[in-house]
Design a protein around this motif. Sequence first.
Motif, mmCIF file in Angstrom:
data_model
loop_
_atom_site.group_PDB
_atom_site.id
_atom_site.type_symbol
_atom_site.label_atom_id
_atom_site.label_comp_id
_atom_site.label_asym_id
_atom_site.label_seq_id
_atom_site.Cartn_x
_atom_site.Cartn_y
_atom_site.Cartn_z
ATOM 1 N N ILE A 6 32.528 10.545 13.842
ATOM 2 C CA ILE A 6 33.098 9.560 14.751
ATOM 3 C C ILE A 6 34.299 8.943 14.053
ATOM 4 O O ILE A 6 34.170 8.288 13.027
ATOM 5 C CB ILE A 6 32.052 8.502 15.149
ATOM 6 N N LEU A 7 35.472 9.165 14.642
ATOM 7 C CA LEU A 7 36.720 8.798 13.984
ATOM 8 C C LEU A 7 37.315 7.474 14.435
ATOM 9 O O LEU A 7 38.166 6.914 13.753
ATOM 10 C CB LEU A 7 37.757 9.908 14.201
ATOM 11 N N ASN A 8 36.884 6.981 15.605
ATOM 12 C CA ASN A 8 37.487 5.751 16.107
ATOM 13 C C ASN A 8 36.524 5.053 17.073
ATOM 14 O O ASN A 8 35.456 5.577 17.386
ATOM 15 C CB ASN A 8 38.837 6.027 16.779
ATOM 16 N N GLU A 9 36.921 3.899 17.540
ATOM 17 C CA GLU A 9 36.056 3.107 18.419
ATOM 18 C C GLU A 9 35.807 3.802 19.757
ATOM 19 O O GLU A 9 34.721 3.722 20.305
ATOM 20 C CB GLU A 9 36.667 1.730 18.651
ATOM 21 N N ALA A 10 36.802 4.496 20.266
ATOM 22 C CA ALA A 10 36.645 5.204 21.544
ATOM 23 C C ALA A 10 35.557 6.276 21.434
ATOM 24 O O ALA A 10 34.732 6.430 22.339
ATOM 25 C CB ALA A 10 37.966 5.816 21.984
ATOM 26 N N MET A 11 35.548 7.009 20.337
ATOM 27 C CA MET A 11 34.521 8.026 20.124
ATOM 28 C C MET A 11 33.140 7.388 19.969
ATOM 29 O O MET A 11 32.146 7.921 20.444
ATOM 30 C CB MET A 11 34.845 8.875 18.892
ATOM 31 N N MET A 12 33.094 6.238 19.298
ATOM 32 C CA MET A 12 31.840 5.525 19.111
ATOM 33 C C MET A 12 31.274 5.082 20.453
ATOM 34 O O MET A 12 30.094 5.248 20.745
ATOM 35 C CB MET A 12 32.049 4.323 18.193
ATOM 36 N N ARG A 13 32.149 4.525 21.288
ATOM 37 C CA ARG A 13 31.731 4.065 22.618
ATOM 38 C C ARG A 13 31.230 5.244 23.462
ATOM 39 O O ARG A 13 30.215 5.161 24.139
ATOM 40 C CB ARG A 13 32.879 3.359 23.312
ATOM 41 N N GLU A 14 31.929 6.362 23.417
ATOM 42 C CA GLU A 14 31.540 7.554 24.169
ATOM 43 C C GLU A 14 30.162 8.055 23.725
ATOM 44 O O GLU A 14 29.323 8.409 24.555
ATOM 45 C CB GLU A 14 32.592 8.638 23.975
ATOM 46 N N SER A 15 29.920 8.069 22.423
ATOM 47 C CA SER A 15 28.627 8.507 21.891
ATOM 48 C C SER A 15 27.512 7.554 22.304
ATOM 49 O O SER A 15 26.411 7.984 22.670
ATOM 50 C CB SER A 15 28.680 8.588 20.366
ATOM 51 N N TRP A 16 27.799 6.268 22.262
ATOM 52 C CA TRP A 16 26.807 5.250 22.624
ATOM 53 C C TRP A 16 26.422 5.395 24.101
ATOM 54 O O TRP A 16 25.245 5.368 24.454
ATOM 55 C CB TRP A 16 27.378 3.868 22.323
ATOM 56 N N ILE A 17 27.417 5.582 24.962
ATOM 57 C CA ILE A 17 27.151 5.754 26.392
ATOM 58 C C ILE A 17 26.327 7.016 26.633
ATOM 59 O O ILE A 17 25.393 7.026 27.434
ATOM 60 C CB ILE A 17 28.472 5.767 27.193
ATOM 61 N N TYR A 18 26.653 8.082 25.928
ATOM 62 C CA TYR A 18 25.903 9.338 26.038
ATOM 63 C C TYR A 18 24.437 9.132 25.658
ATOM 64 O O TYR A 18 23.531 9.572 26.369
ATOM 65 C CB TYR A 18 26.559 10.397 25.141
ATOM 66 N N ILE A 19 24.197 8.445 24.556
ATOM 67 C CA ILE A 19 22.830 8.196 24.092
ATOM 68 C C ILE A 19 22.062 7.333 25.085
ATOM 69 O O ILE A 19 20.894 7.605 25.403
ATOM 70 C CB ILE A 19 22.843 7.559 22.687
ATOM 71 N N LEU A 20 22.701 6.297 25.611
ATOM 72 C CA LEU A 20 22.037 5.422 26.576
ATOM 73 C C LEU A 20 21.705 6.161 27.868
ATOM 74 O O LEU A 20 20.708 5.855 28.521
ATOM 75 C CB LEU A 20 22.921 4.212 26.899
ATOM 76 N N ALA A 21 22.526 7.128 28.247
ATOM 77 C CA ALA A 21 22.331 7.839 29.506
ATOM 78 C C ALA A 21 21.229 8.907 29.431
ATOM 79 O O ALA A 21 20.719 9.326 30.479
ATOM 80 C CB ALA A 21 23.639 8.479 29.944
ATOM 81 N N ASN A 22 20.852 9.350 28.252
ATOM 82 C CA ASN A 22 19.876 10.434 28.126
ATOM 83 C C ASN A 22 18.556 10.182 28.861
ATOM 84 O O ASN A 22 18.117 11.045 29.624
ATOM 85 C CB ASN A 22 19.613 10.778 26.661
ATOM 86 N N PRO A 23 17.884 9.050 28.687
ATOM 87 C CA PRO A 23 16.609 8.846 29.396
ATOM 88 C C PRO A 23 16.782 8.811 30.923
ATOM 89 O O PRO A 23 15.894 9.207 31.665
ATOM 90 C CB PRO A 23 16.103 7.500 28.888
ATOM 91 N N VAL A 24 17.946 8.361 31.371
ATOM 92 C CA VAL A 24 18.230 8.326 32.812
ATOM 93 C C VAL A 24 18.413 9.753 33.330
ATOM 94 O O VAL A 24 17.843 10.133 34.353
ATOM 95 C CB VAL A 24 19.472 7.462 33.115
ATOM 96 N N LYS A 25 19.195 10.555 32.609
ATOM 97 C CA LYS A 25 19.424 11.945 33.003
ATOM 98 C C LYS A 25 18.119 12.736 33.080
ATOM 99 O O LYS A 25 17.960 13.585 33.940
ATOM 100 C CB LYS A 25 20.349 12.638 31.998
ATOM 101 N N ARG A 26 17.218 12.457 32.147
ATOM 102 C CA ARG A 26 15.936 13.173 32.114
ATOM 103 C C ARG A 26 14.960 12.672 33.170
ATOM 104 O O ARG A 26 13.907 13.254 33.369
ATOM 105 C CB ARG A 26 15.293 13.038 30.732
#
Length: 54
Positions: A6-26
């Motif tokens: 993770i190189l910057n804040e934008a990438m961090m935010r994108e990863s965080w959103i992805y992780i939060l969305a996993n239980p919803v997607k499943r």
Amino acid sequence: MHAELILNEAMMRESWIYILANPVKRGYVNLPQHWRYSSAANYEGLMGLMVIDV
């Protein structure tokens, strides 16, 4: 899945959103803050399993 630098804040935010969305997607929960092990509840002003600084 593989490790990704993770190189910057934008990438961090994108990863965080992805992780939060996993239980919803499943289909485990309807909203990220309903997942017991997520910090999403804390960011919504609710109490999660752990106290975190938001």
